[in-house]
Design an enzyme around this catalytic site. Structure first.
Site, mmCIF file in Angstrom:
data_model
loop_
_atom_site.group_PDB
_atom_site.id
_atom_site.type_symbol
_atom_site.label_atom_id
_atom_site.label_comp_id
_atom_site.label_asym_id
_atom_site.label_seq_id
_atom_site.Cartn_x
_atom_site.Cartn_y
_atom_site.Cartn_z
ATOM 1 N N HIS A 97 -20.208 39.974 -2.508
ATOM 2 C CA HIS A 97 -21.327 40.059 -3.454
ATOM 3 C C HIS A 97 -21.843 41.487 -3.617
ATOM 4 C CE1 HIS A 97 -24.281 40.563 -0.179
ATOM 5 N NE2 HIS A 97 -23.462 39.769 0.496
ATOM 6 N N ASP A 98 -22.227 41.806 -4.832
ATOM 7 C CA ASP A 98 -22.926 43.051 -5.178
ATOM 8 C C ASP A 98 -22.069 44.301 -5.044
ATOM 9 O OD1 ASP A 98 -25.953 42.151 -5.541
ATOM 10 O OD2 ASP A 98 -25.191 41.128 -3.770
ATOM 11 N N GLY A 115 -20.336 43.104 1.450
ATOM 12 C CA GLY A 115 -21.346 43.147 0.404
ATOM 13 C C GLY A 115 -21.887 44.536 0.136
#
Length: 202
Positions: A97-98, A115
């Site tokens: 994520h991200d 992440g």
């Protein structure tokens, strides 16, 4: 056992798309890819049984980028997980994520990005390399096969890193020459692209 309902998903080409990712029509999503899966953040999974698991953000993949097969890209939690144009992502790569991946990046088979990792223009991440969360990989840097890039390592643009923990071998002369760039060019790319975005900068 309680059953949680997952967010809507659809298939495109051979891959599974979840949370309505923004994928450029010229990008290629190969067999077995999963794009937009839930971020692996414990608090996001702690929802009542009657609610659906829905990621706060999604995924964006830009023009001419290729995900060959079995690549997983998690949806973002604070911003869309982003892969820029003309990237080549090989079999079995995991992008958490991200993450923010700029253009012309190559990520070899089995590499894992935790992440909030940012990968700057033209970088190369070798097979089965592991990148610690919130790291930044400098423009045209080379991460060797099986390297482990820890939290506090400064990954400078245009340099090569190998080993566990990763250490700097010196300037990535081959990568810079192939791109027709100098070390100063790579350093300038990092400053121009990433500092205005507030993304970690080597």
């Amino acid at each position: 056992m309680p059953i949680m309902r997952l967010a809507p998903k659809r298939t495109d080409n051979f891959g599974t798309l979840i949370h309505d990712p923004n994928i450029h029509p010229t990008a290629y999503i190969g067999p077995g890819c999963v794009i937009g899966s839930m971020p692996e953040i414990r608090d996001l999974w702690n929802v009542p049984d009657t609610e659906r698991l829905v990621a706060p953000r999604s995924v964006s993949i830009d023009a001419r980028t290729i995900l060959t097969a079995n690549v997983r890209v998690d949806a973002g939690s604070r911003r869309d997980t982003t892969i820029g144009a003309d990237c080549f992502i090989m079999n079995g790569v995991y992008i958490a994520h991200d993450c923010f991946i700029e253009s012309n990046v190559t990520i070899a088979a089995g590499a894992c990005l935790a992440g909030h990792v940012s990968v700057h223009t033209g970088a190369y991440i070798g097979m089965n390399a592991s990148i610690h969360q919130r790291q930044a990989i400098g423009a045209y840097a080379m991460i060797g096969m099986g390297a482990v890039v820890p939290k506090r390592l400064l990954v400078k643009p245009g340099h090569t890193y190998v080993g566990n923990p990763a250490r700097c071998l010196g300037v990535n002369h081959v990568g810079l020459e192939r791109a027709g760039l100098t070390l100063q060019d790579a350093e300038a790319l990092d400053a121009e692209i990433f500092k205005p975005l507030g993304i970690p900068f080597p």
